[in-house]
Design an enzyme around this catalytic site. Structure first.
Site, PDB file in Angstrom:
ATOM      1  N   ASP A  78      -7.838   8.561   0.247  1.00 49.33           N
ATOM      2  CA  ASP A  78      -8.514   7.509   1.008  1.00 49.33           C
ATOM      3  C   ASP A  78      -8.476   7.778   2.505  1.00 49.33           C
ATOM      4  O   ASP A  78      -9.159   7.106   3.273  1.00 49.33           O
ATOM      5  CB  ASP A  78      -7.874   6.137   0.733  1.00 49.33           C
ATOM      6  CG  ASP A  78      -8.621   5.349  -0.319  1.00 49.33           C
ATOM      7  OD1 ASP A  78      -9.605   5.873  -0.868  1.00 49.33           O
ATOM      8  OD2 ASP A  78      -8.226   4.203  -0.607  1.00 49.33           O
ATOM      9  N   SER A 109     -10.082  -0.735   1.136  1.00 42.34           N
ATOM     10  CA  SER A 109     -11.246  -1.630   1.109  1.00 42.34           C
ATOM     11  C   SER A 109     -10.945  -2.926   0.364  1.00 42.34           C
ATOM     12  O   SER A 109     -11.846  -3.747   0.169  1.00 42.34           O
ATOM     13  CB  SER A 109     -12.431  -0.926   0.438  1.00 42.34           C
ATOM     14  OG  SER A 109     -12.844   0.184   1.187  1.00 42.34           O
ATOM     15  N   GLU A 116      -3.942   8.148  -3.866  1.00 42.84           N
ATOM     16  CA  GLU A 116      -4.337   7.259  -2.776  1.00 42.84           C
ATOM     17  C   GLU A 116      -4.527   7.976  -1.446  1.00 42.84           C
ATOM     18  O   GLU A 116      -5.280   7.495  -0.586  1.00 42.84           O
ATOM     19  CB  GLU A 116      -3.286   6.156  -2.614  1.00 42.84           C
ATOM     20  CG  GLU A 116      -3.843   4.868  -2.080  1.00 42.84           C
ATOM     21  CD  GLU A 116      -4.790   4.204  -3.054  1.00 42.84           C
ATOM     22  OE1 GLU A 116      -5.984   4.085  -2.701  1.00 42.84           O
ATOM     23  OE2 GLU A 116      -4.365   3.822  -4.153  1.00 42.84           O
ATOM     24  N   THR A 141     -10.117   0.307  -9.532  1.00 47.29           N
ATOM     25  CA  THR A 141      -9.044  -0.578  -9.118  1.00 47.29           C
ATOM     26  C   THR A 141      -9.057  -1.745 -10.101  1.00 47.29           C
ATOM     27  O   THR A 141      -9.873  -1.782 -11.000  1.00 47.29           O
ATOM     28  CB  THR A 141      -9.327  -1.071  -7.673  1.00 47.29           C
ATOM     29  OG1 THR A 141      -9.570   0.065  -6.853  1.00 47.29           O
ATOM     30  CG2 THR A 141      -8.184  -1.845  -7.069  1.00 47.29           C
ATOM     31  N   ARG A 154       0.841  -1.188   0.000  1.00 47.17           N
ATOM     32  CA  ARG A 154       0.000   0.000   0.000  1.00 47.17           C
ATOM     33  C   ARG A 154       0.883   1.248   0.000  1.00 47.17           C
ATOM     34  O   ARG A 154       1.950   1.280   0.629  1.00 47.17           O
ATOM     35  CB  ARG A 154      -0.856  -0.032   1.264  1.00 47.17           C
ATOM     36  CG  ARG A 154      -1.793   1.149   1.482  1.00 47.17           C
ATOM     37  CD  ARG A 154      -2.945   1.109   0.534  1.00 47.17           C
ATOM     38  NE  ARG A 154      -4.090   1.890   1.013  1.00 47.17           N
ATOM     39  CZ  ARG A 154      -5.068   2.290   0.219  1.00 47.17           C
ATOM     40  NH1 ARG A 154      -5.042   2.009  -1.068  1.00 47.17           N
ATOM     41  NH2 ARG A 154      -6.093   2.966   0.707  1.00 47.17           N
ATOM     42  N   GLU A 156      -6.189   4.270  -7.461  1.00 47.51           N
ATOM     43  CA  GLU A 156      -7.312   4.899  -6.775  1.00 47.51           C
ATOM     44  C   GLU A 156      -8.390   5.363  -7.748  1.00 47.51           C
ATOM     45  O   GLU A 156      -9.204   4.556  -8.159  1.00 47.51           O
ATOM     46  CB  GLU A 156      -6.852   6.039  -5.868  1.00 47.51           C
ATOM     47  CG  GLU A 156      -7.937   6.790  -5.140  1.00 47.51           C
ATOM     48  CD  GLU A 156      -8.760   5.939  -4.172  1.00 47.51           C
ATOM     49  OE1 GLU A 156      -9.701   6.478  -3.578  1.00 47.51           O
ATOM     50  OE2 GLU A 156      -8.488   4.735  -4.012  1.00 47.51           O
TER      51      GLU A 156
END
Length: 612
Positions: free
Chosen positions: A467, A487, A464, A425, A115, A445
């Site tokens: 988020d 998610s 990103e 995504t 991530r 994203e």
């Protein structure tokens, strides 16, 4: 900013004995595939390895690597790199993701968290100006939105630890696709059009994806030689060439001095060389939950996906769905999802920065208490959001820190974030002849990320950091080095000690409901996995109305569920919910790869050897 002791754990490896897993009842009735290398099909059954992606070129890349003797990890990276060429608006090396892996020989699960992280300059006021949160479009199309990309490090970690090939081999199909090009499809054109308002802000983006001020037309032969050059550099020099040297310099300049066209104004970022050099992948424990005889393995923190799916299924398990009509089951699915999202929104963040009550949230006892709020005959009022429950009493550790100033409770609810998480995504899944399985979701994203193509290198940057919750304090508020809550929610299901199926999807927060609904369709309603994946989708995320796809409105399901008090909403800007991919491991030893039969222009499922 306070780091918990969890931040000291850089690498967490876990071993799950697959013999302790329990599994899938019944046969999946899926017809054998008629796929050829020139015919795109969403279902394929056969033996050996299998792959399901949303792109024919990506599926072919994975199959090529499998046929060359590579394993599922090698093939996954090959497919993902190719998706960065053919589906650049949803994924690429300018972003990050999560890879869930089952290693058959060791009977072990591992998740690779790559991530994106917040640069060291980030504070909780990242998207706040003059006391107000930025408008969503302004935040997305900015250098501030860019998290430090983790994809290349993630691929490198996967290959070195669990693969059998090197970048030079697995990037070859993607390099060839980028150099030779392909005809733009209606789906590519639609997504390009949807992101054109961002691309028009930047000279590098408009040069690559626009023509005469408009998105490239259907049928246009698209090539990306700059991305091919970037892939070649990584193939030759490894992951480090992305994080230092000319690529890194160009990336940083793009973030901090956006290549805007004349007259365009966007907010720059503040990313440094140290941010790139300090990026680290995390190997983490996947979470394990059970549901009606299945063992489900899914991503843990900082993704909320597996936890929210597990929480909702725990709620549903308190009801005997075999005695219910389809409408009753679907009603309960929507209500359970609503409560699960209330807890997700309140408690979940990066575990290196906040103490998430994970054990309590996934406790069966907690779900029994929480399930008392579900009515079999009526939907809860949507005039106000569902409040989170209190999972803290269900933590076994009595010394577990309670932080009422940060966490929500029914008496102290966290303010709900008003912005919607982007839905853009990609997910793919691969298995090999040795039984290894990979379920991989990665992203930049929003459609087209933040809109910036790195000049000379052909890849889009992520947005990103949007988020994060813009308001603070919150478990998911921005902090330096922190990973935004995700998610992403791929699931690998076992039964009787053997793999039963795997499923995952893109779609922002709708990832969770897509995976959850597919599981309910398959396990509770008895649909075969292909039908479970193809069914019209309903996404209840603790909102005033439940989002559905257009083909759901007016049907028998919608009419029946409306009698319970449910109301529907269609996102006219993006009507499809998810673009899922799955693999079913059949009792006779064959495998069935399953992709979307209609969404996203039809997916591509391939197997090494066709069943006859």
């Amino acid at each position: 900013m306070g780091l918990t002791k969890k931040s000291l754990v850089i690498i967490l490896l876990c071993t799950f004995n697959a013999q302790s897993a329990v599994a899938l009842a019944g046969n999946l009735a899926v017809a054998p595939s008629r796929t050829t290398h020139t015919t795109k099909t969403p279902i394929a059954t056969g033996t050996g390895g299998a792959v399901a992606t949303i792109s024919e070129e990506a599926s072919q890349a994975a199959l090529k690597i499998l046929n060359q003797g590579g394993n599922a990890i090698d093939a996954t990276v090959a497919a993902a790199a190719t998706l960065g060429v053919t589906d650049p608006f949803s994924c690429g090396i300018g972003g990050g993701g999560f890879m869930l892996i089952y290693l058959a020989k060791e009977k072990r699960f591992i998740s690779i968290d790559h991530r994106e992280t917040a640069p060291a300059s980030v504070t909780s006021n990242l998207f706040i100006e003059n006391g107000q949160a930025l408008e969503s479009d302004d935040a997305i199309s900015s250098g501030r939105a860019v998290g430090v990309p983790g994809t290349v490090r993630g691929w490198d970690e996967a290959l070195k630890r669990f693969g059998t090939m090197q970048f030079k081999q697995v990037l070859a199909p993607a390099i060839r696709t980028a150099e030779q090009g392909f005809a733009i499809t209606p789906t590519f054109h639609r997504l390009n059009t949807g992101a054109s308002h961002k691309f028009a802000l930047y000279s590098s983006s408009s040069a690559l994806y626009m023509q005469n001020g408009k998105a490239l037309p259907v049928g246009y032969h698209f090539k990306n030689p700059d991305l091919a050059k970037t892939y070649k550099a990584i193939a030759q020099g490894g992951a480090n060439v992305f994080y230092r040297g000319s690529i890194a310099d160009a990336l940083l300049k793009t973030v901090n001095q956006p290549p805007t066209v004349s007259g365009a104004k966007v907010r720059p970022g503040f990313m440094t060389q140290a941010d790139l050099l300090n990026y680290e992948v995390r190997l983490r424990l996947p979470i394990h939950s059970t549901y009606r005889g299945y063992d489900l393995y899914a991503l843990g923190l900082p993704s909320s996906g597996g936890i929210t799916v597990g929480l909702a299924l725990n709620l549903l398990e308190n009801f005997d769905t075999k005695k219910m009509s389809r409408q009753q089951v679907e009603h309960l699915y929507l209500e359970a999802s609503r409560l699960a999202f209330a807890d997700r929104n309140a408690y979940i963040g990066d575990p290196e920065y906040v103490d998430v009550p994970l054990e309590g949230l996934l406790s069966k006892e907690y779900s029994k208490q929480r399930a008392q709020q579900l009515r079999l005959d009526q939907a809860a009022s949507r005039s106000s959001d569902a409040l989170p429950g209190d999972p803290f009493p269900f933590q076994n550790d009595p010394s577990y820190p309670l932080r009422p100033g940060l966490f929500a409770s029914s008496a102290n609810p966290v303010i709900k974030e008003k912005k919607e998480e982007s839905k853009h995504t990609t997910h793919l899944t691969v298995s090999d002849k040795d039984g290894n399985i990979v379920a991989y979701t990665y992203t930049i994203e929003d459609w087209g990320g933040n809109g910036m193509v790195v000049p000379g290198y052909g890849f889009l940057l992520n947005n990103e950091l949007t988020d994060f919750d813009f308001s603070a304090p919150h478990p998911n508020s921005p902090e330096a080095g922190k990973r935004p809550r995700s998610s992403i929610a791929p699931v690998i299901a076992f039964k009787d000690g053997k793999p039963a199926f795997t499923v995952g999807s893109p779609g922002g927060a709708t990832i969770i409901t897509t995976v959850l609904q597919t599981l309910v369709n398959h396990i509770d309603l008895g649909m075969n996995l292909a039908d479970a994946l193809a069914a019209p989708r309903m996404s209840e995320r603790n909102n005033a109305m439940t989002q559905v796809e257009p083909n759901f409105i007016g049907g028998a399901q919608a009419t029946g569920l409306a009698r319970f008090g449910h109301e529907w909403n269609v996102d006219k800007s993006d009507a499809e919910i998810g673009a899922a991919n799955a693999i079913r491991f059949n009792p006779d030893g064959t495998v069935t790869a399953i992709s979307e039969p209609a969404r996203h222009g039809i997916g591509s499922a391939l197997v090494q050897k066709k069943a006859h």
